[in-house]
Design a protein around this motif. Structure first.
Motif, PDB file in Angstrom:
ATOM      1  N   ILE A 267       0.879  -1.167   0.000  1.00  0.00           N
ATOM      2  CA  ILE A 267       0.000   0.000   0.000  1.00  0.00           C
ATOM      3  C   ILE A 267       0.916   1.216   0.000  1.00  0.00           C
ATOM      4  N   TYR A 268       0.673   2.164  -0.901  1.00  0.00           N
ATOM      5  CA  TYR A 268       1.514   3.362  -0.951  1.00  0.00           C
ATOM      6  C   TYR A 268       0.650   4.624  -0.866  1.00  0.00           C
ATOM      7  N   ASN A 293       1.882  -4.495  -6.780  1.00  0.00           N
ATOM      8  CA  ASN A 293       2.641  -5.715  -6.531  1.00  0.00           C
ATOM      9  C   ASN A 293       4.091  -5.568  -6.972  1.00  0.00           C
ATOM     10  N   MET A 294       4.490  -4.353  -7.343  1.00  0.00           N
ATOM     11  CA  MET A 294       5.872  -4.073  -7.708  1.00  0.00           C
ATOM     12  C   MET A 294       6.460  -3.078  -6.716  1.00  0.00           C
ATOM     13  N   SER A 295       7.714  -2.769  -6.851  1.00  0.00           N
ATOM     14  CA  SER A 295       8.312  -1.775  -5.966  1.00  0.00           C
ATOM     15  C   SER A 295       7.674  -0.415  -6.258  1.00  0.00           C
ATOM     16  N   ARG A 299       6.831   1.678  -9.672  1.00  0.00           N
ATOM     17  CA  ARG A 299       5.455   2.086  -9.947  1.00  0.00           C
ATOM     18  C   ARG A 299       5.367   3.557 -10.310  1.00  0.00           C
ATOM     19  N   ILE A 300       6.181   4.411  -9.666  1.00  0.00           N
ATOM     20  CA  ILE A 300       6.079   5.862  -9.889  1.00  0.00           C
ATOM     21  C   ILE A 300       7.065   6.365 -10.935  1.00  0.00           C
ATOM     22  N   ALA A 312       2.735  14.775 -13.147  1.00  0.00           N
ATOM     23  CA  ALA A 312       3.751  15.457 -12.337  1.00  0.00           C
ATOM     24  C   ALA A 312       4.486  14.435 -11.480  1.00  0.00           C
ATOM     25  N   ASN A 313       5.670  14.799 -11.040  1.00  0.00           N
ATOM     26  CA  ASN A 313       6.403  13.928 -10.134  1.00  0.00           C
ATOM     27  C   ASN A 313       5.690  13.870  -8.784  1.00  0.00           C
ATOM     28  N   VAL A 314       6.011  12.829  -8.026  1.00  0.00           N
ATOM     29  CA  VAL A 314       5.334  12.622  -6.744  1.00  0.00           C
ATOM     30  C   VAL A 314       6.358  12.350  -5.642  1.00  0.00           C
TER      31      VAL A 314
END
Length: 397
Positions: A267-268, A293-295, A299-300, A312-314
């Protein structure tokens, strides 16, 4: 020739397999009656379970008795001939022929002795007498269910477990070992949910194996004071027998796992660096909540090129490792809880097409942490987010 039929009628009925001759009542010895009665017990077993009885220490004592008895009947030609007219399941044609043994040793005392079960030394001529002895031995194997007088105390537990199964906080898995039977665990056996409410002291049975007395509550309002090995056998015999995972087993949100844990994902919680006016005005409240289910780093990657990340970046604000849970169901659950605070925003993708991302919410981080704690303790399905109070509130009723 049967009375009332001609020779021609008798021949025709005989071709059809219809018994037409009136036979004298056969006189059978007590031993023959006992053999037939014993074979009929085996037939009833096959009627109920759809298969011949099988050998094995993990089998019910009666099934083991029937299996040995069937082997002996198959082995002795006079017994085969005696029960052949009753063999509707063609049991005599199955199984290997054994080396002949004493034809006079077909009573149940002898069969039980072969299984290592002590019986009275006196000869028994009726199966019901032997059954009463075996029943005493089997009393600790399978206990009868009775009405659970305090079921109102357990009913909410079954309702909670069903909700957690529906949302993915719990899952069903094949039953594997006796060690899984502990106080507070849930199982599915015979199409019913079973809850181990109590577990007594560990004992050693006559075979030198550990066991314990259980109080098992079933979701139909009954209970059973059964042995742990009885529940184990019931789960093993039931093709649909399952164990229900514990929502906190693993643990669900930890950097460490224990044997048997199955990683499910992460969960992110993200915060956007977008310069969109709605985001800049509420930077500390706008969060993206998702499950992957990935790093998270993978994911980002390329977030500024994806409308789901507001082009946009996060910034990664929090992550929670996830074990033994259904990712998509949990993500849907989280999004339903925070639905009243979903961010209504439209973003243009790289091709100038409007996109409305669905995973961004106007929620303080401390409320998200509170939601995670309630997921951890299994109570989350009883709460919804109140955007006016900025807190999770229990659903009435």
């Amino acid at each position: 020739m049967a009375k009332g039929f001609t020779d021609e009628d008798d021949a025709l009925l005989a071709e059809l397999g219809v018994e037409v001759e009136v036979k004298k009542q056969l006189s059978r010895t007590p031993r023959e009656e006992r053999i037939i009665a014993g074979f009929e017990e085996i037939l009833r077993f096959v009627d109920e379970f759809g298969r011949p009885p099988q050998h094995g220490e993990d089998r019910d004592i009666f099934e083991r008795l029937y299996a040995v008895r069937l082997d002996r009947i198959r082995n002795l030609q006079e017994c085969r001939d005696l029960v052949a007219p009753f063999d509707k399941h063609e049991l005599l044609s199955e199984g290997p022929m054994l080396v002949a043994t004493d034809t006079d040793e077909l009573d149940d005392d002898a069969l039980l002795a072969e299984l290592g079960v002590a019986v009275d030394a006196s000869p028994l001529t009726e199966l019901k007498h032997v059954r009463s002895t075996a029943e005493k031995k089997a009393a600790d194997e399978v206990a009868n269910r009775e009405k659970c007088e305090d079921f109102s105390k357990f009913k909410p537990l079954f309702e909670m477990v069903q909700k957690e199964l529906d949302t993915g906080l719990r899952e069903t898995r094949p039953f594997e070992m006796k060690a899984e039977i502990e106080k507070g665990r849930f199982f599915i056996v015979g199409g019913q949910k079973a809850y181990v409410a109590e577990k007594g002291e560990t004992i050693t049975n006559e075979q030198g194996r550990t066991d314990a007395r259980l109080r098992v509550i079933f979701d139909n309002g009954t209970e059973s004071n059964m042995l742990m090995r009885s529940l184990q056998r019931a789960l093993n015999k039931d093709d649909a027998g399952r164990r229900i995972t514990d929502p906190s087993a693993g643990p669900l949100f930890s950097d460490q796992t224990i044997d048997g844990d199955e990683a499910s994902g992460i969960i992110y919680v993200l915060r956007s660096k977008s310069d969109h006016p709605l985001v800049t005005e509420n930077r500390e409240l706008v969060h993206k909540i998702g499950v992957t289910n990935m790093s998270v780093e993978k994911r980002i990657a390329g977030a500024h090129l994806q409308p789901t990340f507001l082009m946009a970046n996060v910034e990664v604000i929090a992550t929670y490792d996830l074990y033994n849970i259904n990712r998509s169901k949990l993500e849907n659950l989280i999004h339903r809880i925070f639905e009243p605070a979903r961010l209504e925003i439209e973003i243009m993708d790289r091709f100038g097409r409007p996109v409305v991302p669905r995973e961004w919410f106007l929620v303080p981080l401390f409320v998200i942490n509170d939601a995670v704690e309630k997921i951890r303790d299994g109570t989350i399905t009883s709460y919804r987010y109140d955007p006016h109070a900025a807190e999770l509130k229990r659903i009435s009723g």
